[in-house]
Design an enzyme around this catalytic site. Structure first.
Site, PDB file in Angstrom:
ATOM      1  N   HIS A   1       0.680  -1.064  -0.097  1.00  0.00           N
ATOM      2  CA  HIS A   1      -0.143  -0.019  -0.104  1.00  0.00           C
ATOM      3  C   HIS A   1       0.868   1.277   0.068  1.00  0.00           C
ATOM      4  O   HIS A   1       2.226   1.157   0.379  1.00  0.00           O
ATOM      5  CB  HIS A   1      -1.010  -0.096   1.309  1.00  0.00           C
ATOM      6  CG  HIS A   1      -0.333   0.053   2.565  1.00  0.00           C
ATOM      7  ND1 HIS A   1       0.515  -0.822   3.239  1.00  0.00           N
ATOM      8  CD2 HIS A   1      -0.500   0.873   3.405  1.00  0.00           C
ATOM      9  CE1 HIS A   1       0.647  -0.458   4.507  1.00  0.00           C
ATOM     10  NE2 HIS A   1       0.144   0.698   4.529  1.00  0.00           N
TER      11      HIS A   1
ATOM     12  N   HIS B   1       1.148   3.940   1.916  1.00  0.00           N
ATOM     13  CA  HIS B   1       1.769   4.568   3.213  1.00  0.00           C
ATOM     14  C   HIS B   1       3.087   4.888   3.103  1.00  0.00           C
ATOM     15  O   HIS B   1       3.821   3.861   2.792  1.00  0.00           O
ATOM     16  CB  HIS B   1       1.180   4.045   4.464  1.00  0.00           C
ATOM     17  CG  HIS B   1      -0.252   4.413   4.778  1.00  0.00           C
ATOM     18  ND1 HIS B   1      -1.035   3.585   5.634  1.00  0.00           N
ATOM     19  CD2 HIS B   1      -0.987   5.395   4.421  1.00  0.00           C
ATOM     20  CE1 HIS B   1      -2.175   4.072   5.798  1.00  0.00           C
ATOM     21  NE2 HIS B   1      -2.205   5.010   5.299  1.00  0.00           N
TER      22      HIS B   1
ATOM     23  N   ASP C   1       5.359   4.570   5.104  1.00  0.00           N
ATOM     24  CA  ASP C   1       6.342   3.744   5.779  1.00  0.00           C
ATOM     25  C   ASP C   1       6.723   2.253   4.865  1.00  0.00           C
ATOM     26  O   ASP C   1       7.656   1.593   5.347  1.00  0.00           O
ATOM     27  CB  ASP C   1       6.070   3.251   6.957  1.00  0.00           C
ATOM     28  CG  ASP C   1       4.676   2.875   7.425  1.00  0.00           C
ATOM     29  OD1 ASP C   1       3.647   3.306   6.720  1.00  0.00           O
ATOM     30  OD2 ASP C   1       4.529   1.886   8.142  1.00  0.00           O
ATOM     31  N   HIS C   2       5.961   2.479   3.765  1.00  0.00           N
ATOM     32  CA  HIS C   2       6.091   1.244   2.927  1.00  0.00           C
ATOM     33  C   HIS C   2       6.622   1.532   1.603  1.00  0.00           C
ATOM     34  O   HIS C   2       6.879   0.656   0.773  1.00  0.00           O
ATOM     35  CB  HIS C   2       4.643   0.539   2.917  1.00  0.00           C
ATOM     36  CG  HIS C   2       4.300   0.203   4.079  1.00  0.00           C
ATOM     37  ND1 HIS C   2       4.292  -1.479   4.405  1.00  0.00           N
ATOM     38  CD2 HIS C   2       3.568   0.523   5.107  1.00  0.00           C
ATOM     39  CE1 HIS C   2       3.676  -1.416   5.712  1.00  0.00           C
ATOM     40  NE2 HIS C   2       3.467  -0.235   6.129  1.00  0.00           N
TER      41      HIS C   2
ATOM     42  N   HIS D   1      -7.673  -1.918   5.783  1.00  0.00           N
ATOM     43  CA  HIS D   1      -6.828  -0.673   6.168  1.00  0.00           C
ATOM     44  C   HIS D   1      -7.233   0.661   5.960  1.00  0.00           C
ATOM     45  O   HIS D   1      -8.346   0.607   5.297  1.00  0.00           O
ATOM     46  CB  HIS D   1      -5.332  -0.889   5.767  1.00  0.00           C
ATOM     47  CG  HIS D   1      -4.184  -0.056   6.400  1.00  0.00           C
ATOM     48  ND1 HIS D   1      -4.239  -0.029   7.636  1.00  0.00           N
ATOM     49  CD2 HIS D   1      -3.353   0.564   5.794  1.00  0.00           C
ATOM     50  CE1 HIS D   1      -3.326   0.434   7.900  1.00  0.00           C
ATOM     51  NE2 HIS D   1      -2.387   0.925   6.765  1.00  0.00           N
TER      52      HIS D   1
ATOM     53  N   ASP E   1      -0.535  -3.708   5.664  1.00  0.00           N
ATOM     54  CA  ASP E   1      -1.316  -3.482   6.914  1.00  0.00           C
ATOM     55  C   ASP E   1      -2.801  -3.780   6.851  1.00  0.00           C
ATOM     56  O   ASP E   1      -3.201  -3.776   5.735  1.00  0.00           O
ATOM     57  CB  ASP E   1      -1.127  -1.985   7.039  1.00  0.00           C
ATOM     58  CG  ASP E   1       0.346  -1.332   7.343  1.00  0.00           C
ATOM     59  OD1 ASP E   1       1.106  -2.493   7.624  1.00  0.00           O
ATOM     60  OD2 ASP E   1       0.450  -0.158   7.708  1.00  0.00           O
TER      61      ASP E   1
ATOM     62  N   HIS F   1       5.832  -5.502  11.541  1.00  0.00           N
ATOM     63  CA  HIS F   1       5.396  -4.309  11.514  1.00  0.00           C
ATOM     64  C   HIS F   1       5.092  -3.895  13.154  1.00  0.00           C
ATOM     65  O   HIS F   1       3.955  -3.590  13.476  1.00  0.00           O
ATOM     66  CB  HIS F   1       4.053  -4.350  10.684  1.00  0.00           C
ATOM     67  CG  HIS F   1       3.816  -2.883  10.232  1.00  0.00           C
ATOM     68  ND1 HIS F   1       2.664  -2.337  11.062  1.00  0.00           N
ATOM     69  CD2 HIS F   1       4.100  -2.075   9.335  1.00  0.00           C
ATOM     70  CE1 HIS F   1       2.411  -0.933  10.563  1.00  0.00           C
ATOM     71  NE2 HIS F   1       3.082  -0.685   9.480  1.00  0.00           N
TER      72      HIS F   1
HETATM   73 ZN   LIG Z   1       2.455   0.512   8.220  1.00  0.00          ZN
HETATM   74 ZN   LIG Z   2      -0.379   1.633   6.402  1.00  0.00          ZN
END
Ligand SMILES: [Zn+2]
Ligand SMILES: [Zn+2]
Length: 306
Positions: free
Chosen positions: A63, A65, A67-68, A140, A211, A269
């Site tokens: 996804h 976001h 942090d990914h 998510h 996530d 995670h």
């Molecule tokens: Zn995350």
């Molecule tokens: Zn996320």
């Protein structure tokens, strides 16, 4: 054996011990490897392993976001600087093409290799050399996918010595026997391939989740040899949160894994709060209370074989 290296295991932000999400999978007998998610500074993490960006063949993004995904542009630019010319495929949710295209355009990033971006759909299936990936839509705050990798079964070993003892001439007859077929020899004897080929080896089925607050969404593909899934909090901490985020707790993941028939569960995670004061065992202890199989909590540079 396929090798998995955890390159980043922290949720949301990096800590001194954990970087944000990224995971490398190198299939058996392959120099090429695949990356799942690419949080910021993933290229630095890669440099601390024996993997090289040069041999990176495919990237899968769960996804969008940060942090990914915030490590993608830096990784692409560096791979370009290495004069890597082999094509790179990136698979991810809708919006990935626009996101990358915008950065590449404004920073005039011209890559020497062919970059192929595929925006994937929920519940689609992709076929590669000797494995398949099924895409599972997760729950998510933005579109998030999980990947179920199913490796092909491996045929059993052909017993050459036994075949020679039976005076079977090498060549096309061997090939037929290897496929498990029956053959008739010139002297009239019939030999069945099933007597000469050992049992086939079942290909591994691995879940790599994005996530998600509902791990049971993977159940149509169960059981699994290995499930790598987020377990951001313990249940106790989650229940105390004033603002709830769509993430899974160790308890919830363990219960789902128990139901789905998971052999090996890896919690990933991890919220930065557990990096302090040896709190990581709280996640492991909670998972163990609800899951009978093998269970571990991932850490950066943890390397496993399956
Ligand atoms: Zn995350
Ligand atoms: Zn996320």
């Amino acid at each position: 054996m396929h090798t998995i290296t955890f390159l980043g295991t922290s949720a949301g932000v990096p800590t001194r011990f954990r970087n944000v999400s990224a995971l490398a999978l190198q299939p058996e007998n392959s120099k090429k490897w695949m990356l799942f998610d690419c949080g910021e500074a993933t290229q630095h993490q890669i440099m601390k392993t024996s993997l090289s960006a040069y041999n990176l063949e495919r990237i899968f993004i769960t996804h969008l976001h940060g942090d990914h995904v915030y490590g993608l542009c830096g990784l692409l630019a560096s791979k370009g600087m290495q004069r890597s010319e082999s094509a790179l495929e990136i698979y991810g949710p809708e919006g990935l093409r626009e996101m990358l295209g915008c950065v590449m355009h404004h920073s005039q990033l011209n890559l020497p290799f062919d970059l192929k971006i595929f925006e994937i759909d929920a519940n689609s299936s992709m076929r590669f050399e000797d494995f398949r990936i099924d895409v599972v839509e997760l729950s998510h705050s933005i579109t998030s996918y999980g990947f179920v990798l199913t490796f092909d079964d491996k045929p059993g070993r052909f017993d050459v010595e036994k075949a020679k003892k039976l005076h079977i001439p090498e060549g096309p007859l061997f090939a037929k026997l290897k496929k498990g077929e029956s053959i008739t020899l010139p002297d009239g004897r019939t030999v069945s391939g099933t007597d000469l080929v050992g049992p086939s080896k079942k290909g591994a089925r691995i879940v790599i989740g994005g996530d998600n607050d509902n791990p049971l969404l993977f159940s149509p593909y169960a059981p699994f040899d290995l499930m790598i899934h987020e377990a951001t909090y313990t249940q106790k901490d989650f229940d105390r949160l004033e603002r709830k985020f769509k993430h899974t707790t160790a308890k919830q993941l363990a219960q789902a894994a128990q139901k789905m028939g998971v052999s090996w569960l890896i919690l990933n995670h991890i919220s930065p709060r557990y990096d302090k004061n040896g709190r990581i065992s709280e996640l492991l202890d909670e998972a163990k209370r609800y899951f009978d199989g093998r269970v571990d909590v991932a850490y950066d540079f943890m390397k496993i074989e399956i």
